[in-house]
Design an enzyme around this catalytic site. Structure first.
Site, PDB file in Angstrom:
ATOM      1  N   CYS A   1      -1.713  -1.385   7.488  1.00 50.09           N
ATOM      2  CA  CYS A   1      -0.880  -0.187   7.380  1.00 50.09           C
ATOM      3  C   CYS A   1      -0.880   0.616   8.671  1.00 50.09           C
ATOM      4  O   CYS A   1       0.096   1.296   8.991  1.00 50.09           O
ATOM      5  CB  CYS A   1      -1.362   0.684   6.218  1.00 50.09           C
ATOM      6  SG  CYS A   1      -1.009  -0.031   4.603  1.00 50.09           S
TER       7      CYS A   1
ATOM      8  N   TRP B   1     -13.689   5.278 -39.695  1.00 46.85           N
ATOM      9  CA  TRP B   1     -13.701   5.736 -38.309  1.00 46.85           C
ATOM     10  C   TRP B   1     -14.535   7.009 -38.235  1.00 46.85           C
ATOM     11  O   TRP B   1     -14.430   7.868 -39.105  1.00 46.85           O
ATOM     12  CB  TRP B   1     -12.286   6.000 -37.804  1.00 46.85           C
ATOM     13  CG  TRP B   1     -11.454   4.764 -37.713  1.00 46.85           C
ATOM     14  CD1 TRP B   1     -10.470   4.374 -38.551  1.00 46.85           C
ATOM     15  CD2 TRP B   1     -11.520   3.767 -36.698  1.00 46.85           C
ATOM     16  NE1 TRP B   1      -9.904   3.202 -38.135  1.00 46.85           N
ATOM     17  CE2 TRP B   1     -10.547   2.804 -36.987  1.00 46.85           C
ATOM     18  CE3 TRP B   1     -12.319   3.591 -35.562  1.00 46.85           C
ATOM     19  CZ2 TRP B   1     -10.342   1.680 -36.184  1.00 46.85           C
ATOM     20  CZ3 TRP B   1     -12.111   2.475 -34.778  1.00 46.85           C
ATOM     21  CH2 TRP B   1     -11.127   1.543 -35.086  1.00 46.85           C
TER      22      TRP B   1
ATOM     23  N   GLU C   1       1.236   3.712   2.051  1.00 42.48           N
ATOM     24  CA  GLU C   1       1.951   4.028   3.282  1.00 42.48           C
ATOM     25  C   GLU C   1       3.260   3.265   3.392  1.00 42.48           C
ATOM     26  O   GLU C   1       4.266   3.786   3.896  1.00 42.48           O
ATOM     27  CB  GLU C   1       1.072   3.702   4.504  1.00 42.48           C
ATOM     28  CG  GLU C   1      -0.235   4.464   4.540  1.00 42.48           C
ATOM     29  CD  GLU C   1      -1.392   3.718   3.913  1.00 42.48           C
ATOM     30  OE1 GLU C   1      -2.508   3.788   4.447  1.00 42.48           O
ATOM     31  OE2 GLU C   1      -1.181   3.051   2.860  1.00 42.48           O
TER      32      GLU C   1
ATOM     33  N   LEU D   1     -11.664  -5.202 -28.159  1.00 42.93           N
ATOM     34  CA  LEU D   1     -11.880  -4.515 -26.884  1.00 42.93           C
ATOM     35  C   LEU D   1     -10.655  -4.596 -25.985  1.00 42.93           C
ATOM     36  O   LEU D   1     -10.731  -4.981 -24.811  1.00 42.93           O
ATOM     37  CB  LEU D   1     -13.115  -5.064 -26.164  1.00 42.93           C
ATOM     38  CG  LEU D   1     -14.439  -4.929 -26.931  1.00 42.93           C
ATOM     39  CD1 LEU D   1     -15.588  -5.468 -26.104  1.00 42.93           C
ATOM     40  CD2 LEU D   1     -14.700  -3.472 -27.312  1.00 42.93           C
TER      41      LEU D   1
ATOM     42  N   HIS E   1       0.828  -1.196   0.000  1.00 40.04           N
ATOM     43  CA  HIS E   1       0.000   0.000   0.000  1.00 40.04           C
ATOM     44  C   HIS E   1       0.866   1.252   0.000  1.00 40.04           C
ATOM     45  O   HIS E   1       2.079   1.198   0.210  1.00 40.04           O
ATOM     46  CB  HIS E   1      -0.931  -0.009   1.213  1.00 40.04           C
ATOM     47  CG  HIS E   1      -2.014  -1.040   1.114  1.00 40.04           C
ATOM     48  ND1 HIS E   1      -3.028  -1.156   2.034  1.00 40.04           N
ATOM     49  CD2 HIS E   1      -2.253  -2.006   0.179  1.00 40.04           C
ATOM     50  CE1 HIS E   1      -3.837  -2.144   1.686  1.00 40.04           C
ATOM     51  NE2 HIS E   1      -3.385  -2.683   0.568  1.00 40.04           N
TER      52      HIS E   1
ATOM     53  N   SER F   1     -26.448   1.309 -30.106  1.00 41.72           N
ATOM     54  CA  SER F   1     -27.541   2.155 -29.709  1.00 41.72           C
ATOM     55  C   SER F   1     -28.478   1.499 -28.697  1.00 41.72           C
ATOM     56  O   SER F   1     -29.016   2.177 -27.836  1.00 41.72           O
ATOM     57  CB  SER F   1     -28.285   2.580 -30.971  1.00 41.72           C
ATOM     58  OG  SER F   1     -29.496   2.087 -31.124  1.00 41.72           O
ATOM     59  N   LYS F   2     -28.627   0.182 -28.732  1.00 44.84           N
ATOM     60  CA  LYS F   2     -29.541  -0.489 -27.810  1.00 44.84           C
ATOM     61  C   LYS F   2     -29.040  -0.370 -26.372  1.00 44.84           C
ATOM     62  O   LYS F   2     -29.803  -0.051 -25.455  1.00 44.84           O
ATOM     63  CB  LYS F   2     -29.690  -1.965 -28.203  1.00 44.84           C
ATOM     64  CG  LYS F   2     -30.799  -2.692 -27.463  1.00 44.84           C
ATOM     65  CD  LYS F   2     -31.031  -4.076 -28.044  1.00 44.84           C
ATOM     66  CE  LYS F   2     -32.188  -4.769 -27.331  1.00 44.84           C
ATOM     67  NZ  LYS F   2     -32.435  -6.127 -27.879  1.00 44.84           N
ATOM     68  N   VAL F   3     -27.766  -0.632 -26.174  1.00 44.54           N
ATOM     69  CA  VAL F   3     -27.187  -0.562 -24.825  1.00 44.54           C
ATOM     70  C   VAL F   3     -27.113   0.889 -24.351  1.00 44.54           C
ATOM     71  O   VAL F   3     -27.460   1.207 -23.215  1.00 44.54           O
ATOM     72  CB  VAL F   3     -25.791  -1.216 -24.788  1.00 44.54           C
ATOM     73  CG1 VAL F   3     -25.155  -1.050 -23.417  1.00 44.54           C
ATOM     74  CG2 VAL F   3     -25.889  -2.696 -25.147  1.00 44.54           C
TER      75      VAL F   3
ATOM     76  N   CYS G   1      -5.445   0.972   6.429  1.00 43.08           N
ATOM     77  CA  CYS G   1      -6.162  -0.262   6.739  1.00 43.08           C
ATOM     78  C   CYS G   1      -5.720  -0.805   8.099  1.00 43.08           C
ATOM     79  O   CYS G   1      -4.609  -0.559   8.561  1.00 43.08           O
ATOM     80  CB  CYS G   1      -5.956  -1.300   5.642  1.00 43.08           C
ATOM     81  SG  CYS G   1      -4.235  -1.831   5.423  1.00 43.08           S
TER      82      CYS G   1
END
EC number: 3.5.4.26
Length: 358
Positions: free
Chosen positions: A84, A170, A52, A204, A50, A291-293, A75
């Protein structure tokens, strides 16, 4: 004392962990003694030390009687790393300044209490608003148990996302597209509808240096995702998730290829999907669907933030695909309105950044 000055440095350090720590929070830490910074750190990757710890290691023995600035309450429990708060006590820190107390039930004030019991002076709430903004994803995920939703769309000046032949490459320029890859690195998952997979066959992935690929989520109630699509073939990282209807007869064809999340019915509510994603540890999702989503997100007002990239192009064909549709609004006063607008330019493209709709 310059508490705000040093906390602002810690907040900037926290941002450096973007894209590497999900579903953990972004945290920065600064150790200061006699007006000088002697240690800096930030949470760099999920499961790693972390903020810290890095800051205290850099400070070394000089940390005794120093002040540590932390953007989120240290934490107090054993997780993937030791507490921490214990590390801060052991280092001999005299004062701890915290921006935000941790809403995580495993922490929730326990770190503060542990330090106070050890005689450390604790101050909470310095640059709280700024720190909450940095950790808006974590805050929603941990308090509501829902994934944070960021919506992105790229449209022509007349609101189209593709021609009538589904050609969309594009719409925006390369500068705007590079911004999208930054978003894919920032958020834990990218979500599209099955029609986008069928028509575009996307990968993706994130294509920025030292970036990480997001989880790939497909909304596919009737399991129409082609088994030879890129999103399935390139699932060596086991990050492809298909959200489908329960008891679908085709499910067995996909079990060994991707992760399946089943939801009741065939007309999914976006919020239900965000809840299911949170259940499997996904804290945030970038919606890039068709467009649907996108329309479902707007109708439900489900997005927390978003951006619409607009290119100076006109398709001018009523059969071309509009980025949002299916509304039944007769009065302009009933139309949805984007909140907290900011405009950014990308050469000849414009980005309309917003924070939800009303």
């Amino acid at each position: 004392m310059n508490d705000e000055k040093y906390m602002s440095i810690a907040i900037e350090l926290a941002k450096k962990g973007e894209g590497g720590v999900n579903p953990n929070p972004l945290v920065g830490a600064v150790v200061v003694k006699n007006g000088e910074i002697i240690g800096r750190g930030y949470h760099q990757y999920f499961g790693g030390p972390h903020a810290e710890v890095y800051a205290l290691e850099e400070a070394g023995e000089n940390a005794k009687d120093a002040t540590i600035y932390v953007t989120l309450e240290p934490c107090s429990h054993y997780g993937k790393t030791p507490p921490c708060a214990d590390r801060i006590v052991k280092a001999g820190i005299k004062r701890c300044v915290i921006a935000v107390s941790d809403p995580n039930p495993l922490v929730a004030g326990r770190g503060i209490s542990k330090m106070e019991q050890a005689g450390i002076e604790v101050k909470v709430g310095v640059l709280e608003k700024e720190s909450l903004k940095v950790n808006e994803v974590f805050m929603k995920y941990i308090t509501k148990r829902e994934a944070f939703l960021f919506l992105k769309s790229a449209i022509t000046l007349d609101g189209k996302i593709a021609t009538k032949t589904f050609d969309s490459k594009w719409i925006t320029n390369e500068i705007a597209r590079n911004e999208v890859h930054k978003l894919r690195n920032r958020y834990m998952a990218v979500m599209v509808g099955v029609n986008t997979v069928i028509q575009d066959n996307p990968r993706l992935t994130s294509r920025i240096e030292n970036g990480r690929n997001p989880y790939r989520v497909i909304i596919d109630p009737n399991l129409r995702t082609p088994l030879d699509s890129n999103i399935i073939k390139n699932n060596k990282d086991n990050k492809t998730i298909i959200i489908t209807s329960k008891d679908n007869e085709k499910i067995e064809d996909y079990y060994d290829l991707v992760r399946i999340v089943e939801i009741e019915g065939e007309k999914f509510i976006i919020k239900d999907i965000l809840i299911e994603l949170a259940k499997i540890g996904i804290d945030s999702v970038l919606v890039e669907g068709g467009s649907k989503v996108i329309s479902a997100c707007f109708k439900e007002k489900a997005m927390d933030k978003g951006v619409i990239f607009i290119a100076p192009k006109i398709v001018g064909d009523e059969k071309a695909l509009s980025f949002v549709n299916g509304f039944d609004i007769t009065n302009m006063s009933d139309s949805l309105k984007l909140k907290d607008i900011k405009f950014r330019t990308y050469d000849d493209n414009i980005g309309v950044w917003f924070e939800g709709v009303e």
